[in-house]
Design a protein around this motif. Structure first.
Motif, PDB file in Angstrom:
ATOM      1  N   ARG A 122       0.533  -1.407  -0.015  1.00 43.87           N
ATOM      2  CA  ARG A 122       0.015  -0.103  -0.141  1.00 43.87           C
ATOM      3  C   ARG A 122       0.654   1.330  -0.048  1.00 43.87           C
ATOM      4  NH1 ARG A 122      -1.576  -2.861   4.628  1.00 43.87           N
ATOM      5  NH2 ARG A 122      -3.614  -2.995   3.639  1.00 43.87           N
ATOM      6  N   PHE A 123       2.139   1.214   0.481  1.00 39.39           N
ATOM      7  CA  PHE A 123       3.139   2.399   0.668  1.00 39.39           C
ATOM      8  C   PHE A 123       3.809   2.399  -0.812  1.00 39.39           C
ATOM      9  CE2 PHE A 123       2.041   2.037   5.032  1.00 39.39           C
ATOM     10  CZ  PHE A 123       1.757   3.235   5.498  1.00 39.39           C
ATOM     11  N   LYS A 124       3.991   1.114  -1.178  1.00 35.20           N
ATOM     12  CA  LYS A 124       4.699   1.237  -2.548  1.00 35.20           C
ATOM     13  C   LYS A 124       3.756   1.684  -3.702  1.00 35.20           C
ATOM     14  CE  LYS A 124       8.343  -1.353  -1.094  1.00 35.20           C
ATOM     15  NZ  LYS A 124       9.812  -0.451  -1.029  1.00 35.20           N
ATOM     16  N   ASN A 125       2.189   1.590  -3.667  1.00 34.43           N
ATOM     17  CA  ASN A 125       1.598   2.180  -4.464  1.00 34.43           C
ATOM     18  C   ASN A 125       1.522   3.545  -4.540  1.00 34.43           C
ATOM     19  OD1 ASN A 125       0.850  -0.705  -5.029  1.00 34.43           O
ATOM     20  ND2 ASN A 125      -1.078  -0.650  -3.813  1.00 34.43           N
ATOM     21  N   ILE A 126       1.806   4.203  -3.724  1.00 36.88           N
ATOM     22  CA  ILE A 126       1.755   5.880  -3.609  1.00 36.88           C
ATOM     23  C   ILE A 126       3.056   6.412  -3.959  1.00 36.88           C
ATOM     24  CG2 ILE A 126      -0.365   6.085  -2.175  1.00 36.88           C
ATOM     25  CD1 ILE A 126       1.731   6.817  -0.024  1.00 36.88           C
ATOM     26  N   SER A 127       4.179   5.710  -4.084  1.00 33.49           N
ATOM     27  CA  SER A 127       5.461   6.066  -4.323  1.00 33.49           C
ATOM     28  C   SER A 127       5.916   6.195  -5.779  1.00 33.49           C
ATOM     29  CB  SER A 127       6.307   4.976  -3.681  1.00 33.49           C
ATOM     30  OG  SER A 127       6.322   3.757  -4.258  1.00 33.49           O
ATOM     31  N   SER A 128       4.978   6.013  -6.602  1.00 33.03           N
ATOM     32  CA  SER A 128       5.322   6.447  -8.041  1.00 33.03           C
ATOM     33  C   SER A 128       4.883   7.726  -8.207  1.00 33.03           C
ATOM     34  CB  SER A 128       4.751   5.581  -8.799  1.00 33.03           C
ATOM     35  OG  SER A 128       4.958   5.645 -10.252  1.00 33.03           O
ATOM     36  N   ALA A 129       5.776   8.649  -7.944  1.00 33.23           N
ATOM     37  CA  ALA A 129       5.513  10.156  -7.945  1.00 33.23           C
ATOM     38  C   ALA A 129       6.707  10.962  -8.199  1.00 33.23           C
ATOM     39  CB  ALA A 129       5.075  10.701  -6.542  1.00 33.23           C
ATOM     40  N   VAL A 130       6.679  11.926  -8.833  1.00 34.57           N
ATOM     41  CA  VAL A 130       7.626  12.835  -9.292  1.00 34.57           C
ATOM     42  C   VAL A 130       7.372  14.213  -9.151  1.00 34.57           C
ATOM     43  CG1 VAL A 130       9.127  13.572 -11.011  1.00 34.57           C
ATOM     44  CG2 VAL A 130       8.717  11.359 -10.822  1.00 34.57           C
ATOM     45  N   PHE A 131       8.243  15.153  -8.263  1.00 35.66           N
ATOM     46  CA  PHE A 131       7.906  16.468  -7.997  1.00 35.66           C
ATOM     47  C   PHE A 131       9.009  17.038  -8.946  1.00 35.66           C
ATOM     48  CE2 PHE A 131       7.505  19.928  -4.651  1.00 35.66           C
ATOM     49  CZ  PHE A 131       6.962  20.789  -5.786  1.00 35.66           C
ATOM     50  N   LEU A 132       8.546  17.566 -10.214  1.00 36.38           N
ATOM     51  CA  LEU A 132       9.512  18.328 -11.182  1.00 36.38           C
ATOM     52  C   LEU A 132       9.935  19.607 -10.590  1.00 36.38           C
ATOM     53  CD1 LEU A 132       7.704  17.030 -14.609  1.00 36.38           C
ATOM     54  CD2 LEU A 132       9.976  16.177 -13.314  1.00 36.38           C
ATOM     55  N   HIS A 133      11.215  20.170 -10.651  1.00 35.06           N
ATOM     56  CA  HIS A 133      11.627  21.255 -10.537  1.00 35.06           C
ATOM     57  C   HIS A 133      12.548  21.465 -11.791  1.00 35.06           C
ATOM     58  CE1 HIS A 133      10.621  21.457  -6.218  1.00 35.06           C
ATOM     59  NE2 HIS A 133      11.096  20.162  -6.293  1.00 35.06           N
ATOM     60  N   LEU A 134      11.908  21.528 -12.895  1.00 37.64           N
ATOM     61  CA  LEU A 134      12.633  21.780 -14.226  1.00 37.64           C
ATOM     62  C   LEU A 134      13.617  22.745 -14.410  1.00 37.64           C
ATOM     63  CD1 LEU A 134       9.990  20.175 -16.806  1.00 37.64           C
ATOM     64  CD2 LEU A 134      12.130  18.930 -15.653  1.00 37.64           C
ATOM     65  N   ASP A 135      14.758  22.367 -14.844  1.00 36.76           N
ATOM     66  CA  ASP A 135      15.781  23.813 -14.974  1.00 36.76           C
ATOM     67  C   ASP A 135      16.360  23.724 -16.340  1.00 36.76           C
ATOM     68  OD1 ASP A 135      18.020  25.512 -15.161  1.00 36.76           O
ATOM     69  OD2 ASP A 135      18.264  25.186 -12.930  1.00 36.76           O
ATOM     70  N   ALA A 136      15.786  24.680 -17.426  1.00 39.76           N
ATOM     71  CA  ALA A 136      16.279  24.404 -18.719  1.00 39.76           C
ATOM     72  C   ALA A 136      17.648  24.394 -18.790  1.00 39.76           C
ATOM     73  CB  ALA A 136      15.462  25.728 -19.361  1.00 39.76           C
ATOM     74  N   ALA A 137      18.552  25.179 -17.965  1.00 37.98           N
ATOM     75  CA  ALA A 137      19.840  25.302 -18.237  1.00 37.98           C
ATOM     76  C   ALA A 137      20.566  23.960 -17.873  1.00 37.98           C
ATOM     77  CB  ALA A 137      20.550  26.231 -17.244  1.00 37.98           C
ATOM     78  N   LEU A 138      20.152  23.385 -16.973  1.00 45.39           N
ATOM     79  CA  LEU A 138      20.638  21.755 -16.507  1.00 45.39           C
ATOM     80  C   LEU A 138      20.234  20.804 -17.551  1.00 45.39           C
ATOM     81  CD1 LEU A 138      19.935  21.754 -12.757  1.00 45.39           C
ATOM     82  CD2 LEU A 138      22.167  22.439 -13.957  1.00 45.39           C
ATOM     83  N   MET A 139      18.898  20.905 -18.061  1.00 40.46           N
ATOM     84  CA  MET A 139      18.467  20.260 -18.963  1.00 40.46           C
ATOM     85  C   MET A 139      19.248  20.183 -20.509  1.00 40.46           C
ATOM     86  SD  MET A 139      14.370  21.173 -18.492  1.00 40.46           S
ATOM     87  CE  MET A 139      13.811  19.749 -19.334  1.00 40.46           C
TER      88      MET A 139
END
Length: 379
Positions: free
Chosen positions: A139-156
């Motif tokens: 049940r905890f693994k199921n909610i762990s497929s998450a990404v909080f994006l802090h996109l930085d164009a210079a790094l990308m």
């Protein structure tokens, strides 16, 4: 899919409930709690992920997660003794994490983790115990497929190299060139889909070009000094990938010379088309660096990608994003817009735009974004 998030004394979110759909947009003035909502949800989603070093150190997984910048004392609303985060999933499962700050005779925070069908697990940090058994359950693994994006164009836009057989972008977008190289070889149809979607948002764009590049990286190497081993930062050259964009007329533009909006859009589309796309995507400032028309086209594309993934894989990709652009909301229904504001006591409030008493009347004449621009947040 997560249907509701509850925040209690988390930063300025004193008593706030956040209903979620497949695509939810948070709006409101600066400092009202939009980013805090994303942060709290992301922290809760990380409970099911093992942390580097948790088996080697005498520190519980919660201690590794809630440390330094995310120490509980920094996350608890001023004047309260702790915080509580909870999520409700569509199957009715309720998962929560409570944290109590140490009292006068205590030395460390105390956490209580709760899930349906399980005894609440109490953890006081620091401790010598192994990672909580409860956190390793599905049940905890199921909610762990998450990404909080802090996109930085210079790094990308930087050249990158692959450290994994199946590379993915970092949360800030690093590694984008290597991901495109990987997709071109292993999933060429997905690379083509990303480029086709990007052409809709940025009409002058044509395709992504990736070529080999020598990259200097810094690694830690162990050197013997007497009877001890000392790690010393050492530079080494490796082969990696450099990205460029082909535009109208065959013009080749190095990635670091391309517009910020183009690079950011490519990064988001790459995440959504990646074979390991997360179930939950959290994104601050969805409209950042995009032309008004491009914002509208991006929303249409995101919704179509969500539908395609659900039809092909029977997987619901859930997106929660913030924006300050009424124009972007042209493609969003009032039922999917959460309006945040701050009360006289400084605590945040959250309401659905369609709950405004005059929403139905205004909506007959305006888009949801125009309604929000007119009614504001103080209602």
């Amino acid at each position: 899919m997560i249907t509701d998030v509850q925040y209690r004394d988390f930063k300025n979110l004193q008593h706030v409930d956040l209903p979620l759909g497949a695509f939810t947009i948070l709006v409101g003035p600066n400092g009202c709690g939009k980013s805090s909502m994303l942060q709290g949800l992301h922290l809760l989603s990380q409970l099911g992920l093992r942390k580097s070093g948790e088996n080697q150190h005498k520190t519980h997984r919660l201690g590794l997660l809630f440390s330094k910048r995310w120490h509980p004392a920094r996350l608890t609303r001023s004047g309260s003794g702790g915080f509580r985060l909870s999520v409700l999933q569509e199957r009715g499962e309720h998962i929560s994490l409570s944290c109590t700050l140490p009292g006068e005779e205590e030395e460390a925070p105390t956490f209580v983790v709760e899930a349906p069908g399980c005894q609440p697990e109490r953890v006081q940090l620091p401790g010598d115990d192994n990672p909580a058994i409860l956190l390793n359950q599905p049940r905890f693994k199921n909610i762990s497929s998450a990404v909080f994006l802090h996109l930085d164009a210079a790094l990308m836009a930087r050249p990158s190299f692959m450290e994994k057989e199946r590379p993915r972008m970092e949360n800030n977008g690093e590694g984008l060139a290597s991901v495109f190289d990987y997709l071109a070889g292993a999933w060429p149809d997905r690379k083509l889909a990303i480029e086709a979607a990007a052409r809709v948002i940025i009409p002058r764009f044509r395709r992504v070009l990736v070529e080999p590049a020598r990259i200097t990286r810094t690694v830690q190497r162990a050197f013997a000094v007497g009877n001890q081993s000392v790690n010393v930062p050492t530079e080494e050259e490796v082969w990696g990938h450099r990205m460029a964009l082909e535009m109208d007329g065959g013009a080749k533009v190095p990635a670091d010379m391309a517009s910020e909006g183009t690079i950011l859009a490519l990064g988001l589309l790459t995440l959504l088309h990646h074979p390991d796309c997360p179930r939950l995507v959290l994104l601050d400032d969805l409209d950042r660096a995009l032309h008004l028309g491009a914002q509208v086209r991006l929303i249409r594309l995101i919704r179509q990608i969500q539908k395609d993934i659900q039809a092909q894989k029977d997987i619901q990709v859930q997106i929660v994003a913030t924006t300050h652009s009424p124009w972007l909301l042209q493609e969003v229904d009032g039922e999917d817009i959460r309006v945040l504001s701050t009360g006289p006591d400084g605590a945040a409030r959250c309401r659905t735009l369609s709950d405004h008493p005059d929403y139905a009347r205004w909506r007959r004449m305006m888009t949801a974004g125009e309604v929000w621009a007119n009614v504001g947040e103080d209602w």
